[in-house]
Design a protein around this motif. Structure first.
Motif, mmCIF file in Angstrom:
data_model
loop_
_atom_site.group_PDB
_atom_site.id
_atom_site.type_symbol
_atom_site.label_atom_id
_atom_site.label_comp_id
_atom_site.label_asym_id
_atom_site.label_seq_id
_atom_site.Cartn_x
_atom_site.Cartn_y
_atom_site.Cartn_z
ATOM 1 N N GLN A 1 0.876 -0.891 -0.005
ATOM 2 C CA GLN A 1 -0.134 -0.132 -0.069
ATOM 3 C C GLN A 1 1.010 1.175 0.022
ATOM 4 O OE1 GLN A 1 -3.550 -0.219 -0.241
ATOM 5 N NE2 GLN A 1 -3.173 -2.474 -0.315
ATOM 6 N N LYS B 1 0.171 7.529 2.478
ATOM 7 C CA LYS B 1 -0.323 8.338 2.306
ATOM 8 C C LYS B 1 0.450 9.940 2.439
ATOM 9 C CE LYS B 1 -4.842 6.188 2.762
ATOM 10 N NZ LYS B 1 -6.086 6.438 3.626
ATOM 11 N N ASP C 1 -5.618 9.427 9.831
ATOM 12 C CA ASP C 1 -6.115 8.519 8.316
ATOM 13 C C ASP C 1 -7.692 9.083 8.753
ATOM 14 O OD1 ASP C 1 -7.296 6.695 7.029
ATOM 15 O OD2 ASP C 1 -5.798 5.921 6.111
ATOM 16 N N THR D 1 -10.253 4.977 -1.344
ATOM 17 C CA THR D 1 -8.932 4.846 -1.370
ATOM 18 C C THR D 1 -8.869 4.656 0.431
ATOM 19 O OG1 THR D 1 -8.087 6.039 -2.905
ATOM 20 C CG2 THR D 1 -6.425 5.402 -1.029
ATOM 21 N N GLU D 2 -9.466 5.494 1.077
ATOM 22 C CA GLU D 2 -9.693 5.437 2.259
ATOM 23 C C GLU D 2 -10.455 4.543 3.275
ATOM 24 O OE1 GLU D 2 -9.254 9.830 3.139
ATOM 25 O OE2 GLU D 2 -10.946 9.134 3.051
ATOM 26 N N THR E 1 -8.997 0.974 2.978
ATOM 27 C CA THR E 1 -7.514 1.153 4.231
ATOM 28 C C THR E 1 -8.515 0.155 4.877
ATOM 29 O OG1 THR E 1 -6.948 3.190 4.299
ATOM 30 C CG2 THR E 1 -6.998 2.229 6.358
ATOM 31 N N LYS F 1 -7.341 -3.497 6.538
ATOM 32 C CA LYS F 1 -7.624 -3.505 8.185
ATOM 33 C C LYS F 1 -8.377 -4.801 8.465
ATOM 34 C CE LYS F 1 -6.306 -1.516 11.661
ATOM 35 N NZ LYS F 1 -5.406 -1.672 12.593
ATOM 36 N N SER G 1 -14.274 -3.506 10.851
ATOM 37 C CA SER G 1 -13.966 -2.958 9.587
ATOM 38 C C SER G 1 -14.970 -3.193 8.232
ATOM 39 C CB SER G 1 -12.703 -3.183 9.149
ATOM 40 O OG SER G 1 -11.568 -2.663 9.811
#
Length: 236
Positions: A58, A61, A68, A105-106, A109, A113, A127
């Motif tokens: 990844q 950022k 984040d 994109t977030e 994340t 996770k 998540s």
């Protein structure tokens, strides 16, 4: 049914109940059901890859180190879970709105996770739960979770490890199954790709059930079938 049922009663009653229904019970939110969140005004480029992007390194950022927004949201919801929050039904619209402010994109994340075996299981389950609330924009993130392979390290109990990993991926696949209410044509393609991906044979069987439902104009068939299977196992 026998083609699918043989490995299911044991796996679903343990892995599914312990993982998926656990998070649903703790949050008091709907584990399944048509997804009502509207897609953010943002072009969605649905993944057509058979492999997970989470297998790639990844990119780091740019911006404030350690901040984040996806992880901030995750942390606050896990904290609420651990504190025994009981207002999840009322809180869900707020969480959906916060998810709308995250970029795709977030959202990825959160997917990273979810498949991170070094992370706390509460964080990993939350998540997937959060992504299940994010609508079509979470398609690729959920899709990546399903396609990410797993193997038990030598230092852990393989059966428990496999049950935990399968439960997370089943929940992600179930969330994709629910997205068929919003875009059946795309999710039909998605389930076909899952069946050709490195996903486990069991997940591919589940994808086939979902695909059968979508093909016959009955989106959400996988969720309905899983609920019936769990209910039947509980009656035994």
């Amino acid at each position: 049914m026998s083609r699918y049922h043989e490995p299911l009663v044991y796996t679903i009653t343990i892995a599914f109940v312990a993982g998926i229904i656990w998070i649903a019970e703790k949050t008091k939110g709907p584990a399944v059901g048509p997804v009502a969140v509207a897609a953010k005004v943002e072009a969605i480029h649905f993944s057509q890859s058979k492999t997970s992007s989470l297998l790639k390194p990844q990119a780091t950022k740019k911006g404030v180190v350690g901040f984040d927004p996806a992880l901030v949201l995750l942390d606050q919801e896990v904290a609420g879970l651990l504190k025994g929050r009981r207002d999840w039904k009322q809180r869900e619209p707020i969480v959906r709105a916060q998810l709308e402010n995250l970029s795709m994109t977030e959202l990825t994340t959160l997917a990273a996770k979810a498949v991170d075996t070094s992370a706390n299981m509460s964080e990993r389950q939350m998540s997937v739960y959060l992504l299940s609330l994010a609508g079509l924009r979470a398609h690729n993130a959920l899709f990546d979770i399903v396609k990410t392979p797993y193997s038990a390290p030598k230092t852990v109990a393989k059966l428990k490890f496999s049950q935990d990993e399968m439960s997370l991926r089943v929940r992600a696949l179930q969330a994709l199954d629910q997205l068929a209410f919003l875009n059946p044509a795309q999710l039909q393609k998605t389930m076909k790709i899952v069946m050709k991906s490195p996903a486990s044979p069991q997940l591919k069987n589940y994808a086939q059930i979902s695909l059968n439902g979508i093909t016959h104009g009955q989106p959400g068939k996988l969720s309905h079938w899983l609920n019936q299977t769990v209910a039947s196992a509980g009656d035994q």
